[in-house]
Design an enzyme around this catalytic site. Sequence first.
Site, mmCIF file in Angstrom:
data_model
loop_
_atom_site.group_PDB
_atom_site.id
_atom_site.type_symbol
_atom_site.label_atom_id
_atom_site.label_comp_id
_atom_site.label_asym_id
_atom_site.label_seq_id
_atom_site.Cartn_x
_atom_site.Cartn_y
_atom_site.Cartn_z
ATOM 1 N N GLU A 69 -0.600 -53.233 -101.583
ATOM 2 C CA GLU A 69 0.757 -53.697 -101.755
ATOM 3 C C GLU A 69 0.989 -53.792 -103.435
ATOM 4 O O GLU A 69 0.418 -53.808 -104.060
ATOM 5 C CB GLU A 69 0.563 -55.150 -101.348
ATOM 6 N N LYS B 241 1.773 -55.228 -106.548
ATOM 7 C CA LYS B 241 1.177 -56.466 -107.469
ATOM 8 C C LYS B 241 2.058 -56.989 -108.285
ATOM 9 O O LYS B 241 2.514 -56.132 -109.522
ATOM 10 C CB LYS B 241 -0.397 -56.271 -107.794
ATOM 11 N N PHE C 106 3.451 -62.220 -98.814
ATOM 12 C CA PHE C 106 2.316 -61.485 -98.625
ATOM 13 C C PHE C 106 1.223 -61.818 -97.560
ATOM 14 O O PHE C 106 0.375 -61.183 -97.229
ATOM 15 C CB PHE C 106 1.684 -60.727 -99.608
#
Length: 584
Positions: free
Chosen positions: A251, A253, A342
């Site tokens: 993902e 960051k 997230f």
Amino acid sequence: MYFSELAETFEKMEKTSSRLELTDYLVHVLKRSTIQTIDKIIYLIQGKLGPDYQSKELGVAERVVIKSLALASGYSVKDIQIKYNKSGDLGDVAYDLLKNKFQTTLSYEKLTIEKVYETLIKISKVSGAGSIDLKLKYINSLLNNSTNLESKFILKLILGNLRLGIADFTILDAISISFTGEKKNRKILERAYNVSSDLGNIARLLFGGSLNEVESIPISLFIPVRPMLAERASDANDALKKMSGKICYAEYKIDGERIQIHKSDKKIELFTRSLENVTNNFSDIVNEFKKINTKDLIAEGEIVSIDIQTGKFLPFQSLMHRRRKYKIDEAIKDYPVILNLFDLLFYDNEDKTNLPFFKRRRILEEIISFENEKIKLITQTKVTEIEELDKFMVKAIEEGCEGLMLKNSESPYRAGAREWAWIKLKKEYSNKLLDTLDLAIVGAAHGKGRRVGNYGAFLLAAYEPEEDTFFTICKVGTGFTDEILEEISKRLKQHVIKNKHPRVNSGELKIDVWFEPKLVIEIFSPEITLSPLYTTSINRIKKGYGLALRFPKFTGKIRDDKNAEDSTTITEIENIYKKQLKSI
Ligand code: ATP
């Protein structure tokens, strides 16, 4: 239970520099408490009036305290101000001035802990016209009925400068020993704390009930969960190796601020990772979230500042404009932010933390299924090969990210835990440089040359949660502009202590000024070395040696979003050191 007992304990705790003694004093006072007082004692020991997420602030100005002390002591405001200028602590001034008080007072009502706590709560609720007079009245109702020792600690509590040197993990140890007879049950209490963030409540449940009850404390709406954390890998290869063939997602960051959003039918609240309620600072995000048609939930994401022109993420510093207390509306206009979700912890009245990550994400995708300008899902991709990870990293960096988060697709959400289920990979790693570390300032040396009259260098420490202790790792004097040095020095003033803090292990090292570990700053260093001077990992890698940072430099970032106990841990530093050895 009388407040005098607590004041006497506070006095002993203030004087000790041993963590074991601190725990003993705590255990003693906790064992003497009642079901009515136990939670209040815990909050007062923390210098608070409730759990962090309720943040009840007393909001009493020093001049109000000086005035009430004048009324209680018969000394003039001017005299008190002079004494205060000398000692720097109004609690200590009260202790001196009220020494002979009861020789002249005819009748007084001995203060109980409940009475003190309730009066402090009343003070915290006063607002509007006439509030100063009312606060004065409440403070004096306490001072008139207290000894000088009690007054000392009442004023410290009111002004928020009670410095007992006690942190969450030591309190958990003491609760465990007091009510289960054993320190080892702290692990169970820790889990409860990670999902409920309220030490007072845990102590009360244990006092009145059983360990089982504490064990089954559920995740609840509007009570922030302590966040799951990530380990770090040195490069993409290392990160994938650590996942040992498990399916995983990479993902973006983003370098913003972690936010936990709690939503019910009627209400939305936002909490930071240090459990501060920041709903008012981000009312634009709240209003936008209201438009999403969803059931009750707790979700997590990163709030980040964006450049309105380009849509690119801006660095963390610009987000800090949104954390101010006043003129919030202006900040909302000038510094637009977006929320990148997230994770999902709770949905439709059910705890989702035990679901595997990919399933939690799937539900989140169903909830945020349409384009929203301010609420987004974090960009994610499934990865199995190094090449995929490298390519995704390049894309992330191009878009203004700090790097990537690699997440094990099967992993549950483990509140408060730092495990290899989440691995952070930052762009700095790609140059084979060391990552930045977040370290607590525990001491300072007076400045020389240009810095005369200011601090010249800071003594920094990493954290060891098991022992609840800070271990020194370096002194840093570079990377500070005059302005930021000024600001840091100003902020450190309120944390100055006479001797080394009981939870700091500094070995033989001496320094001009000691601080209570509170302020966390970000440090960059290209290398970790063995050192006979610093105590991080002392004797764990080589006898007589600890670990130290070589050429440490302040990056310019004060980590206001972190408590001292969120500093980089000794274990993380050891891991970096070991990796560094391998790469030579
Ligand atoms: P740590 O959280 O490990 O104590 P830190 O606060 O310095 O350290 P980093 O080491 O940079 O932060 O990385 C972890 C943080 O990254 C998270 O706490 C979160 O705020 C942020 N973050 C950004 N993007 C993500 C993401 N996709 N998933 C999880 N966290 C993310």
